[in-house]
Motif scaffolding. Structure first.
Motif, mmCIF file in Angstrom:
data_model
loop_
_atom_site.group_PDB
_atom_site.id
_atom_site.type_symbol
_atom_site.label_atom_id
_atom_site.label_comp_id
_atom_site.label_asym_id
_atom_site.label_seq_id
_atom_site.Cartn_x
_atom_site.Cartn_y
_atom_site.Cartn_z
ATOM 1 N N TYR A 48 -5.485 6.963 -53.270
ATOM 2 C CA TYR A 48 -5.235 6.038 -52.182
ATOM 3 C C TYR A 48 -4.076 5.104 -52.532
ATOM 4 O O TYR A 48 -3.247 4.779 -51.685
ATOM 5 C CB TYR A 48 -6.510 5.249 -51.901
ATOM 6 N N ALA A 49 -4.020 4.705 -53.813
ATOM 7 C CA ALA A 49 -2.954 3.801 -54.237
ATOM 8 C C ALA A 49 -1.589 4.464 -54.146
ATOM 9 O O ALA A 49 -0.568 3.803 -54.011
ATOM 10 C CB ALA A 49 -3.212 3.329 -55.667
ATOM 11 N N LYS A 50 -1.568 5.807 -54.232
ATOM 12 C CA LYS A 50 -0.291 6.516 -54.206
ATOM 13 C C LYS A 50 0.291 6.609 -52.804
ATOM 14 O O LYS A 50 1.464 6.924 -52.652
ATOM 15 C CB LYS A 50 -0.469 7.916 -54.805
ATOM 16 N N GLU A 51 -0.536 6.362 -51.790
ATOM 17 C CA GLU A 51 0.008 6.373 -50.428
ATOM 18 C C GLU A 51 1.016 5.231 -50.312
ATOM 19 O O GLU A 51 0.771 4.128 -50.788
ATOM 20 C CB GLU A 51 -1.122 6.180 -49.403
ATOM 21 N N PRO A 52 2.178 5.505 -49.668
ATOM 22 C CA PRO A 52 3.253 4.506 -49.666
ATOM 23 C C PRO A 52 2.805 3.129 -49.176
ATOM 24 O O PRO A 52 3.130 2.115 -49.789
ATOM 25 C CB PRO A 52 4.284 5.111 -48.716
ATOM 26 N N ARG A 53 2.009 3.096 -48.105
ATOM 27 C CA ARG A 53 1.617 1.788 -47.579
ATOM 28 C C ARG A 53 0.767 1.017 -48.584
ATOM 29 O O ARG A 53 0.953 -0.173 -48.793
ATOM 30 C CB ARG A 53 0.840 1.950 -46.273
ATOM 31 N N THR A 55 0.772 1.402 -51.821
ATOM 32 C CA THR A 55 1.625 0.979 -52.930
ATOM 33 C C THR A 55 2.317 -0.333 -52.581
ATOM 34 O O THR A 55 2.362 -1.259 -53.397
ATOM 35 C CB THR A 55 2.686 2.063 -53.232
ATOM 36 N N ALA A 56 2.838 -0.415 -51.355
ATOM 37 C CA ALA A 56 3.506 -1.644 -50.933
ATOM 38 C C ALA A 56 2.517 -2.809 -50.917
ATOM 39 O O ALA A 56 2.848 -3.928 -51.337
ATOM 40 C CB ALA A 56 4.122 -1.455 -49.550
ATOM 41 N N MET A 57 1.290 -2.547 -50.469
ATOM 42 C CA MET A 57 0.284 -3.617 -50.453
ATOM 43 C C MET A 57 -0.030 -4.098 -51.855
ATOM 44 O O MET A 57 -0.227 -5.291 -52.093
ATOM 45 C CB MET A 57 -1.009 -3.108 -49.793
ATOM 46 N N ILE A 58 -0.099 -3.147 -52.786
ATOM 47 C CA ILE A 58 -0.407 -3.509 -54.177
ATOM 48 C C ILE A 58 0.703 -4.398 -54.737
ATOM 49 O O ILE A 58 0.445 -5.422 -55.367
ATOM 50 C CB ILE A 58 -0.588 -2.232 -55.033
ATOM 51 N N VAL A 63 2.726 -9.781 -56.329
ATOM 52 C CA VAL A 63 3.744 -10.847 -56.297
ATOM 53 C C VAL A 63 3.046 -12.202 -56.203
ATOM 54 O O VAL A 63 3.350 -13.150 -56.940
ATOM 55 C CB VAL A 63 4.705 -10.643 -55.099
ATOM 56 N N THR A 64 2.065 -12.282 -55.313
ATOM 57 C CA THR A 64 1.314 -13.521 -55.144
ATOM 58 C C THR A 64 0.575 -13.881 -56.435
ATOM 59 O O THR A 64 0.617 -15.019 -56.896
ATOM 60 C CB THR A 64 0.305 -13.355 -53.992
ATOM 61 N N ASP A 309 -7.681 -4.682 -56.409
ATOM 62 C CA ASP A 309 -8.049 -5.313 -55.137
ATOM 63 C C ASP A 309 -7.766 -4.412 -53.944
ATOM 64 O O ASP A 309 -8.570 -4.299 -53.033
ATOM 65 C CB ASP A 309 -7.249 -6.607 -54.945
ATOM 66 N N ASN A 310 -6.584 -3.805 -53.940
ATOM 67 C CA ASN A 310 -6.163 -3.084 -52.743
ATOM 68 C C ASN A 310 -6.666 -1.651 -52.693
ATOM 69 O O ASN A 310 -7.047 -1.173 -51.628
ATOM 70 C CB ASN A 310 -4.641 -3.114 -52.622
ATOM 71 N N SER A 311 -6.693 -0.991 -53.840
ATOM 72 C CA SER A 311 -7.106 0.407 -53.789
ATOM 73 C C SER A 311 -8.615 0.529 -53.604
ATOM 74 O O SER A 311 -9.122 1.581 -53.255
ATOM 75 C CB SER A 311 -6.659 1.140 -55.048
ATOM 76 N N SER A 312 -9.334 -0.594 -53.818
ATOM 77 C CA SER A 312 -10.790 -0.521 -53.658
ATOM 78 C C SER A 312 -11.200 -0.436 -52.189
ATOM 79 O O SER A 312 -12.335 -0.097 -51.884
ATOM 80 C CB SER A 312 -11.445 -1.735 -54.304
#
Lengths: 378, 351
Positions: A48-53, A55-58, A63-64, A309-312
């Motif tokens: 799921y993390a490899k999907e472009p969107r 990845t951008a979210m991660i 950054v934050t 956080d995001n890939s979960s």
């Protein structure tokens, strides 16, 4: 690079690596105990993390986190525990959003003004804790926690429709007046094929990270800071004005904290509303610990937390409770502390063994033909 | 374990309540539920607000509506929970995952989803979305806004509170100080003042945003209610989700003659036996009905669109009468209810 350097680098990498392996093992055990296949779970997250969107979210999440962790790390280097990053960034984001929504300026100036307000508010708010420590001896741990609560009350007081907030028709949310386009920071298409752009302020994150590294490791100020952080008495004896250092480093830590909310504010929400993310300051503490307070280590830690956080998000959809990553994150923080202690003890033991070995070496034969001076190998 | 037991109790009680007064909204086509064999191929996705199932508040209520629709229509459902302190992009992604997964309709529980839903609804024009407690997306054709006139029901329980109060001093305990909960406060105050214009209404909120702990802090609810009782209040309205149980405890400790008023679901039916007799009535906000109605409309192939308002006239907002003690005040409350429905009384939504 000699063998010693390799060993030193290896040892300093050992602790975080150990922590991550340990937390993966414990997470796997918990997953297995709950009847889920750990490998399958991790695989899903990675896919799921490899999907472009995603990845951008991660990257955006990282950054934050990076700003938050750098703010905490800066304090840590001076032996100051700034738990108030959370309050500092929320107050900074709210006031910066209010200013940004109230004025209209040419694009670059507008963004600059918002960032300046954020840094100043964060810095001044943290300086309150610094002043209390320097002049009244109040521990910054206590005062910054208190200031977090005061921040919440202050924002609740200011964020009402008769002061700084507006309420959209039909909405139950309130927020500051949206920042116009001139104050927004456009995203960067860093991830190919992703419809979601990466926050433009990632550039600022890189710059702040570089400055952090440069100031701490390569400036007179950074040397004084580290010296005062390691041994206050020794620093005083060598002419460092510790009080001044405490004030400045609290303010700088708070100033960096002021930037925490900026990627979200200027790159996505454009308003500070009731659902503006809170609690990032505390995540920052965990990441600073994990990253050993170095610019690079913290960046890796931020990416790791952003990934978790995001890939979960995908897990709930597949029937695995996504709270599992909170266990992973919690165990990472705990095991990081334990792993550093283990590595530190190993180092001491290794050092003692080394010393012991050298002492017990048979003294060089007294015969006159041995010209090697003692200690040449050391 | 305790949480699960409570949840079952809430669900069971709410199902009873639905059976009792659900007649109004089901327009004669309840045959699907009777046999349980009619399977619909509609897949429903539901995204909870922070707290999720087990919050004893509106997430649970939405869950009850979903469960009812699930057992009645034999539909596939997928429920996703929110994490505390998440960003809009996380909420956005949750809605997107549901829409991508073929779930239609997709229901977002809570106003916090408004911004993210605005973006996702554009990406999936063929999916119908529902959002509870927000109507800022009213004009988006594939978003159905499910909103409630909380101030109307709060007006009625305010009037009941003023009637029941001997001291002329009543209390309002709000969970978190947000515009949504201020609607409850506004209605309650106006209702109490409509009966007794000299009444004293004490108002306290447990926490300030972004600290949403006030919806789940029975200890804070208890001390706050205790403070109000000490200051003379004898009827307290708890619009505070799970914190309400603390308010009930404080009222029960103060003894006979003191009353608590519950919120969202009929809390007389769900509260501990030690305190339930002190719960005079509850302001019912039928999130479960709204979720159920919305899903039903999708199953029937005539999905509800636009702004769906639930208020006193359609029983989406009501007050409960399961405690016999409220009988003395029903006549007055029903009279006021008629006046609100007819428009003779206008209830303001802001304090």
């Amino acid at each position: 690079m000699n063998a010693d350097t390799v060993r030193r680098v290896g040892l300093s990498l050992a602790a975080p690596a150990l922590a991550i392996i340990l937390s993966l093992a414990i997470t796997s055990a918990v997953l297995a105990a709950a009847g889920n296949d750990p490998f399958d779970t991790f695989k899903q997250m990675i896919e799921y993390a490899k999907e472009p969107r995603t990845t951008a979210m991660i990257i955006n999440g990282s950054v934050t986190y990076y700003f938050a962790a750098l703010a905490v790390a800066f304090g840590f280097r001076m032996n100051l525990f700034n738990i108030g990053v959370d309050g500092q960034y929320r107050l900074a984001a709210m006031l910066a959003a209010a200013v940004g929504g109230a004025v209209s300026l040419p694009p670059i100036l507008h963004v600059g003004l918002i960032l300046l307000v954020a840094v100043l508010v964060g810095g001044l708010w943290a300086a309150v804790a610094g002043l209390l420590k320097v002049y009244r001896g109040v521990s910054e741990v206590i005062s910054t926690i208190m200031l977090n609560s005061i921040t919440t009350a202050l924002i609740a007081f200011l964020l009402t429709t008769d002061k700084l907030a507006v309420q959209a028709e039909g909405s139950n949310n309130i927020g500051t007046k949206p920042i116009p386009a001139s104050g927004q920071v456009p995203g960067i298409g860093l991830v190919p094929d992703s419809p979601l752009k990466v926050y433009g302020l990632i550039v600022l994150a890189v710059i702040v990270g570089f400055l952090y590294w440069f100031v701490i490791e390569h400036s007179r100020f950074g040397f004084d800071l580290r010296a005062a952080g390691r041994n206050e008495e020794a620093a005083v004896a060598s002419g460092v004005n510790v009080k001044r250092m405490i004030l400045i480093s609290m303010a700088v830590s708070g100033g960096i904290a002021g930037l925490v909310g900026m990627p979200q504010l200027l790159g996505s929400s454009y308003t500070y509303s009731l659902d503006f993310p809170a609690g990032i300051g505390f995540t920052g503490i965990a990441i600073a610990l994990l990253g050993r307070n170095t610019a690079l280590g913290v960046a890796i830690g931020a990416l790791l937390f952003g990934f978790l956080d995001n890939s979960s998000q995908i897990l709930d959809l597949e029937g695995v409770p996504k709270e599992i990553v909170m266990i992973t994150q919690g165990v990472i923080v705990l095991s990081v502390v334990i792993a550093y202690e283990l590595v530190r003890r190993y180092r001491i033991v290794a050092q003692q063994r080394e010393v012991g070995r050298r002492l017990s070496e048979p003294p060089a034969p007294a015969a006159g033909n041995d010209k090697t001076p003692q200690g040449a190998q050391a | 374990m305790l949480r699960v037991t409570k949840l079952v109790a809430v669900a069971a009680a709410a199902t009873f309540a639905l059976a009792a007064c659900g007649g109004g909204s089901s327009d004669g086509s309840s045959d699907a539920g009777d046999t349980g064999s009619a399977k619909s191929d509609v897949k429903v996705g539901l995204a909870y607000d922070v707290g999720g199932r087990g919050d004893q508040s509106f997430n649970d209520s939405a869950g009850v509506g979903l469960d009812k629709a699930k057992s009645e229509f034999g539909i596939d459902v997928k429920e996703l929970e929110a994490s505390a302190n998440e960003t809009d992009s996380a909420r956005e992604e949750r809605l997107r995952l549901l829409a991508q997964g073929g779930y239609n309709p997709v229901i977002a529980v809570g106003f916090a989803y408004a911004t993210s839903l605005g973006k996702v609804a554009k990406e999936f024009p063929d999916v119908q979305f529902g959002i509870i407690d927000d109507s800022s997306l009213e004009k988006v054709s594939n978003v159905t806004s499910l909103v409630f006139a909380e101030e109307q029901g709060s007006f009625l329980v305010g009037a009941i509170a003023a009637e029941a109060s001997k001291s002329g001093n009543v209390g309002f305990v709000g969970g978190v100080n947000t515009p949504l909960i201020q609607k409850f406060e506004a209605g309650f105050k106006q209702g109490a003042e409509s009966v007794n214009k000299d009444i004293k209404v004490q108002v306290k909120y447990l926490t300030q945003p972004p600290d949403f702990a006030g919806f789940n802090a029975p200890d804070k609810g208890e001390t706050t209610a205790q403070g109000m009782i000490d200051a003379g209040a004898d009827v307290i309205y708890a619009a505070a989700g799970g914190s309400g149980s603390g308010v009930f405890k404080a009222i029960a400790a103060a003894g006979k003659g003191n009353w608590a008023i519950g919120v969202d679901s009929d809390q007389y039916l769900t509260a501990d036996s030690a305190v339930k007799d002190y719960i005079l009535t509850s302001m019912l906000k039928r999130v479960d009905t709204s979720v159920y109605d919305f899903i039903k409309s999708a199953v029937d192939g005539k999905v509800l669109t636009g702004k769906q308002e639930f208020d006193l006239s359609d029983e989406g907002i009501a007050y409960s009468t399961s405690n016999d003690a409220v009988k003395d005040y029903e006549a007055k409350a029903d009279e006021l209810k008629k006046q609100i429905i007819s428009g003779d009384i206008k209830v303001s939504a802001t304090p």
